[in-house]
Design a protein around this motif. Sequence first.
Motif, PDB file in Angstrom:
ATOM      1  N   GLU A  53       0.829  -1.209   0.000  1.00  0.00           N
ATOM      2  CA  GLU A  53       0.000   0.000   0.000  1.00  0.00           C
ATOM      3  C   GLU A  53       0.861   1.255   0.000  1.00  0.00           C
ATOM      4  OE1 GLU A  53      -3.270   0.196  -0.424  1.00  0.00           O
ATOM      5  OE2 GLU A  53      -3.126  -1.960  -0.733  1.00  0.00           O
ATOM      6  N   GLU A  58      -4.991  -8.563  -7.688  1.00  0.00           N
ATOM      7  CA  GLU A  58      -5.923  -7.584  -7.131  1.00  0.00           C
ATOM      8  C   GLU A  58      -5.324  -6.186  -7.082  1.00  0.00           C
ATOM      9  OE1 GLU A  58      -3.829  -9.820  -3.803  1.00  0.00           O
ATOM     10  OE2 GLU A  58      -4.885 -10.319  -5.676  1.00  0.00           O
ATOM     11  N   ARG A  77      -6.363  -2.703  -9.355  1.00  0.00           N
ATOM     12  CA  ARG A  77      -6.594  -1.380  -8.767  1.00  0.00           C
ATOM     13  C   ARG A  77      -5.706  -0.330  -9.442  1.00  0.00           C
ATOM     14  NH1 ARG A  77      -4.607   0.392  -3.758  1.00  0.00           N
ATOM     15  NH2 ARG A  77      -4.066  -1.749  -3.211  1.00  0.00           N
ATOM     16  N   ARG A 128      -6.478   1.701 -12.710  1.00  0.00           N
ATOM     17  CA  ARG A 128      -7.265   2.929 -12.650  1.00  0.00           C
ATOM     18  C   ARG A 128      -6.407   4.137 -12.269  1.00  0.00           C
ATOM     19  NH1 ARG A 128     -12.593   1.691 -12.506  1.00  0.00           N
ATOM     20  NH2 ARG A 128     -13.128   3.688 -11.550  1.00  0.00           N
ATOM     21  N   HIS A 129      -5.106   3.917 -12.149  1.00  0.00           N
ATOM     22  CA  HIS A 129      -4.205   4.990 -11.738  1.00  0.00           C
ATOM     23  C   HIS A 129      -4.240   6.120 -12.776  1.00  0.00           C
ATOM     24  CE1 HIS A 129      -0.500   7.037 -10.471  1.00  0.00           C
ATOM     25  NE2 HIS A 129      -0.607   6.374  -9.330  1.00  0.00           N
TER      26      HIS A 129
END
Length: 505
Positions: free
Chosen positions: A120, A141, A145, A148-149
């Motif tokens: 993270e 996963e 995510r 979408r950066h």
Amino acid sequence: MNHVLCGLAANPALPSELVDRLIAVADAEIAADLVGRADLSHAQAVALVSRVKDSAVRLAYEGQLTAADIDPAAQPDAALALLEERAGKEEWARLLAADPVVGRREKLAACSGLPSDVVETLATDSDVRVVAELALWTAPEVAARLARHPHAEVRRAVAANEATPPAVLAALITGEGLPPVERCLVCDREETPFVHDPQCPRLDCDLPPGASCDGSHESTVHDMRQAVLRNPATPTEAVVGFADHPSMLLRWALAARPDLPSQVCERLTADAAPGVRADLAENPAIDDALIRVLAGDRGHDVQRRLAHNPHVPLDVLTHLAGATKIGLTLLPRIAAASPAEVEELAQSRNPAARMLLAQRRDLPAEIRDALATDPDAKVVKSIAPHPGLSEAQLRAMVGRHGVRVVAKVAANPDATPALLEDLTRHRPSVHKAFREVARHRNATAPALLACLADKQARPVAAGHPALPPPVIVELLTDLDWQVVEAAAANPSLPLPVMSDLMPQL
């Protein structure tokens, strides 16, 4: 650089007590050779690090150091090496995730098995290069995510990650379901519209040649699509539409995919770019009909690449062998040939086909022996290194074909000491043969002495254990540093000489 000590550091016969003495005086060059020793003990590895700190990284990769030997604050690069090898501590990852050196955070981001809190932290790093590196290697996963950066460079890395879910890869092509890209490396640094000069004179510029942005981040988006096309996890149906894309690079990436439908392969067979057709030619997805079409394609590298296709029919391969330069290499189709096909190739009237077969090193004795007496020198040159050939057969090859086969005969693992000596006396001499003899396990002292007269074979011969010890000692003062290092690394160097060469502590 002390080439004698560097050679001694690599000498497999150097006793442990002399290794200790070298460690005590080691510099970076000597340490580089000591690190590669198979007999280096854990205690010696620790002592070497205390002497030459930079050796810790390689020793960590070699498995010579443990987590207990490393202080991550003082040796961050060695700590990274152990983390990369899954032998470090979780708390090190947390420490390095805040390292001020971007390169270290990038390297950390490429490590697998990182704690979730570290992932993270890296995913929100202030430097996009760190986030992109994480995106390239991370789990499905997290990749989903990061797709979408807002930065195009991160999405490009997600596109190349084979763990990225197929649906996400498909979405990267169309943009459907994803927020718009906001930034790229080009508009991060330049006013748009901007096209980077491929001959850019700025020494501090690291933008790729031709990188451009007019507000749509086009060059990075193009690279992202290319990565998606090359990613084997991308669904076939998501990429087939690129067969008619105006970008040659995208069609080229598509042509190499082994999951292409036949109709897409057929369209690419007529592509205007020879590079696209060449990649397609080697693709196992093409069928027999397209293989035969491409067999007549004279475009650059198409026929040679087709010869490397594992499904090429033998009659086509025989044609290709005579139509293009394939070289002395074992082709996949030849390696997979059945016993009946081996017989067929051995009896081919085309010497190029027999030459390709002769590259196999598992031929039945009767076929090997028949090829050894082939009238064509190219076939004999190809079969000469095959194990199992007798000295008489090898000598007969040289007698019939002379200089054209001498080097390959010298490379035969069963070449006898007497034959190797005779090959070094062959007239006219063959320079490649000297290099083969110099590295041959059966080379004798007379053969190696002859090899020392050849400039390129001399460093190889200097390291051969069959070289007489007095000659090895003499070579320690040679004008060529490669010869000096090879002689010092020769396991036949007398032990008293090794000891005398050691610096006094």
